[in-house]
Design an enzyme around this catalytic site. Structure first.
Site, PDB file in Angstrom:
ATOM      1  N   SER A  28       9.954  -4.882  -0.685  1.00  0.00           N
ATOM      2  CA  SER A  28       9.716  -3.453  -0.940  1.00  0.00           C
ATOM      3  C   SER A  28       9.051  -2.847   0.300  1.00  0.00           C
ATOM      4  O   SER A  28       7.970  -2.258   0.228  1.00  0.00           O
ATOM      5  CB  SER A  28       8.835  -3.222  -2.162  1.00  0.00           C
ATOM      6  OG  SER A  28       9.620  -3.315  -3.290  1.00  0.00           O
ATOM      7  N   LEU A  29       9.732  -3.025   1.395  1.00  0.00           N
ATOM      8  CA  LEU A  29       9.145  -2.714   2.702  1.00  0.00           C
ATOM      9  C   LEU A  29       8.902  -1.218   2.886  1.00  0.00           C
ATOM     10  O   LEU A  29       9.697  -0.387   2.444  1.00  0.00           O
ATOM     11  CB  LEU A  29      10.075  -3.229   3.806  1.00  0.00           C
ATOM     12  CG  LEU A  29      10.400  -4.723   3.714  1.00  0.00           C
ATOM     13  CD1 LEU A  29      11.412  -5.115   4.791  1.00  0.00           C
ATOM     14  CD2 LEU A  29       9.140  -5.586   3.828  1.00  0.00           C
ATOM     15  N   GLY A  32       4.147   0.583   6.521  1.00  0.00           N
ATOM     16  CA  GLY A  32       3.077  -0.369   6.829  1.00  0.00           C
ATOM     17  C   GLY A  32       3.683  -1.670   7.351  1.00  0.00           C
ATOM     18  O   GLY A  32       3.295  -2.174   8.417  1.00  0.00           O
ATOM     19  N   HIS A  33       4.678  -2.201   6.611  1.00  0.00           N
ATOM     20  CA  HIS A  33       5.353  -3.425   7.068  1.00  0.00           C
ATOM     21  C   HIS A  33       6.063  -3.169   8.401  1.00  0.00           C
ATOM     22  O   HIS A  33       6.056  -4.021   9.293  1.00  0.00           O
ATOM     23  CB  HIS A  33       6.417  -3.868   6.056  1.00  0.00           C
ATOM     24  CG  HIS A  33       5.889  -4.176   4.696  1.00  0.00           C
ATOM     25  ND1 HIS A  33       6.110  -3.364   3.619  1.00  0.00           N
ATOM     26  CD2 HIS A  33       5.146  -5.214   4.242  1.00  0.00           C
ATOM     27  CE1 HIS A  33       5.544  -3.883   2.549  1.00  0.00           C
ATOM     28  NE2 HIS A  33       4.940  -5.007   2.895  1.00  0.00           N
ATOM     29  N   GLN A  57      -0.097 -15.800  -6.648  1.00  0.00           N
ATOM     30  CA  GLN A  57      -1.157 -14.826  -6.353  1.00  0.00           C
ATOM     31  C   GLN A  57      -1.261 -13.723  -7.403  1.00  0.00           C
ATOM     32  O   GLN A  57      -2.062 -12.810  -7.260  1.00  0.00           O
ATOM     33  CB  GLN A  57      -0.989 -14.246  -4.952  1.00  0.00           C
ATOM     34  CG  GLN A  57       0.169 -13.286  -4.761  1.00  0.00           C
ATOM     35  CD  GLN A  57       0.316 -12.880  -3.303  1.00  0.00           C
ATOM     36  OE1 GLN A  57       0.777 -13.650  -2.466  1.00  0.00           O
ATOM     37  NE2 GLN A  57      -0.074 -11.667  -2.958  1.00  0.00           N
ATOM     38  N   ASP A 146      -4.923  -4.369   3.142  1.00  0.00           N
ATOM     39  CA  ASP A 146      -5.449  -5.497   2.361  1.00  0.00           C
ATOM     40  C   ASP A 146      -6.539  -6.160   3.199  1.00  0.00           C
ATOM     41  O   ASP A 146      -6.365  -7.260   3.714  1.00  0.00           O
ATOM     42  CB  ASP A 146      -4.317  -6.473   2.039  1.00  0.00           C
ATOM     43  CG  ASP A 146      -3.236  -5.809   1.216  1.00  0.00           C
ATOM     44  OD1 ASP A 146      -3.556  -5.250   0.167  1.00  0.00           O
ATOM     45  OD2 ASP A 146      -2.074  -5.805   1.650  1.00  0.00           O
ATOM     46  N   LEU A 179      -0.117   3.593   2.122  1.00  0.00           N
ATOM     47  CA  LEU A 179       1.179   3.097   1.665  1.00  0.00           C
ATOM     48  C   LEU A 179       1.006   1.722   1.037  1.00  0.00           C
ATOM     49  O   LEU A 179       0.274   0.876   1.529  1.00  0.00           O
ATOM     50  CB  LEU A 179       2.167   3.005   2.831  1.00  0.00           C
ATOM     51  CG  LEU A 179       2.598   4.311   3.482  1.00  0.00           C
ATOM     52  CD1 LEU A 179       3.778   4.069   4.412  1.00  0.00           C
ATOM     53  CD2 LEU A 179       2.972   5.376   2.444  1.00  0.00           C
ATOM     54  N   ARG A 182       3.420  -0.756  -4.319  1.00  0.00           N
ATOM     55  CA  ARG A 182       3.212  -0.333  -5.708  1.00  0.00           C
ATOM     56  C   ARG A 182       3.297   1.190  -5.896  1.00  0.00           C
ATOM     57  O   ARG A 182       3.375   1.652  -7.025  1.00  0.00           O
ATOM     58  CB  ARG A 182       1.837  -0.789  -6.196  1.00  0.00           C
ATOM     59  CG  ARG A 182       1.702  -2.297  -6.322  1.00  0.00           C
ATOM     60  CD  ARG A 182       0.277  -2.652  -6.709  1.00  0.00           C
ATOM     61  NE  ARG A 182       0.010  -4.060  -6.516  1.00  0.00           N
ATOM     62  CZ  ARG A 182       0.177  -4.987  -7.450  1.00  0.00           C
ATOM     63  NH1 ARG A 182       0.595  -4.655  -8.638  1.00  0.00           N
ATOM     64  NH2 ARG A 182      -0.089  -6.244  -7.199  1.00  0.00           N
TER      65      ARG A 182
END
Ligand code: PAF
Length: 270
Positions: A28-29, A32-33, A57, A146, A179, A182
């Site tokens: 679900s890029l 940010g990715h 996780q 994160d 971003l 989710r």
């Protein structure tokens, strides 16, 4: 782009003596990715991206079930970015060797998300460890959204591997909302509320920068945010950005937030 469905095949075809950059993702890029991939492409000869929704996780089954999946779109994005390799392993490939899959957190690290999502970071570190036991990139890339994950992974990799960790700052949408994969689960109204939260916290942060004693007002801002309909704070904490301790000053503090926007759990740091 070469797509590998197993790590065995990846290891047969890719020369890890070369300067390989590795961007692990759960798909679900988003931008940010993409910023991580672009940095890897700048720093490394070849870039390897993985898409693996890591069950270990997720501490709630339903969260794993609902986690967004967009493989076709992801592949299009990766091809457009000229990514060299995509690894798309299955659960068995990662966890068939049950040995060395359990990782413990130190007591000091059981804070914030580690407290509220028991087992989550153990699962994140386990999957990163599984990857790195099987192949050794030169560089590995993670996002600062994160932040606690990045902190724990840096510590873990420093202790166990000779791999350089790079990070990219959080990318925000036009409403200043961080971003996250989710975010697809939120409607416009939900996003507006997340946007109000960001602006409240930024105002709060500016006041702290001017006068550290303003941290005393943490409870007021919590009440203000919690009074938004369908918003429930899980934690809002100020910590030292280098070691995540509560020992901070106005030059090294960071604000950490986890909250529910309806049923969707979101995190951010400022
Ligand atoms: O940040 C993520 O998407 C995941 O936690 C990671 C690092 C890919 C491990 O599954």
């Amino acid at each position: 782009m070469i797509i590998f469905k197993s790590i065995n095949k990846l290891n047969k075809e890719v020369n890890f003596k070369a300067n390989i950059g590795f961007v692990p993702t759960m798909g679900s890029l988003h931008q940010g990715h993409i910023s991580l991939i672009k940095l890897s492409k700048k720093k490394c000869e070849k870039t390897l991206v993985s898409i693996f929704i890591n069950p270990s996780q997720f501490n709630k089954k339903n969260d794993l079930k609902k986690y967004p999946r967009n493989l076709k779109k992801d592949i299009k994005i990766l091809k457009k970015l000229n990514v060299d390799y995509l690894l798309k392993p299955n659960v068995n490939d990662i966890y068939k060797n049950k040995k060395n899959t359990k990782i413990k957190l130190e007591k000091n690290d059981k804070i914030m998300c580690a407290l509220h999502r028991p087992g989550h970071f153990e699962g994140v570190l386990a999957v990163i460890n599984q990857f790195l036991q099987k192949f050794k990139p030169k560089h590995i890339f993670f996002g600062e959204k994160d932040y606690q994950q990045l902190y724990l992974i840096k510590k873990f990799i420093k202790k166990n591997y000779k791999i350089k960790v790079f990070s990219c700052s959080t990318i925000r949408d036009k409403n200043n909302v961080a971003l996250s994969s989710r975010n697809i689960l939120l409607n416009r109204n939900d996003i507006n509320k997340s946007s109000i939260i960001v602006s409240e916290i930024l105002k709060f942060k500016n006041k702290i920068k001017k006068n550290i004693s303003f941290t005393k007002n943490l409870n007021n801002i919590k009440t203000k945010i919690n009074s938004l309909k369908n918003i429930k704070i899980e934690y809002l904490e100020i910590r030292n950005k280098y070691n995540l301790s509560k020992n901070y000053n106005k030059n090294n503090f960071k604000i950490f937030l986890a909250y529910y926007n309806k049923k969707i759990r979101l995190i951010d740091n400022y």
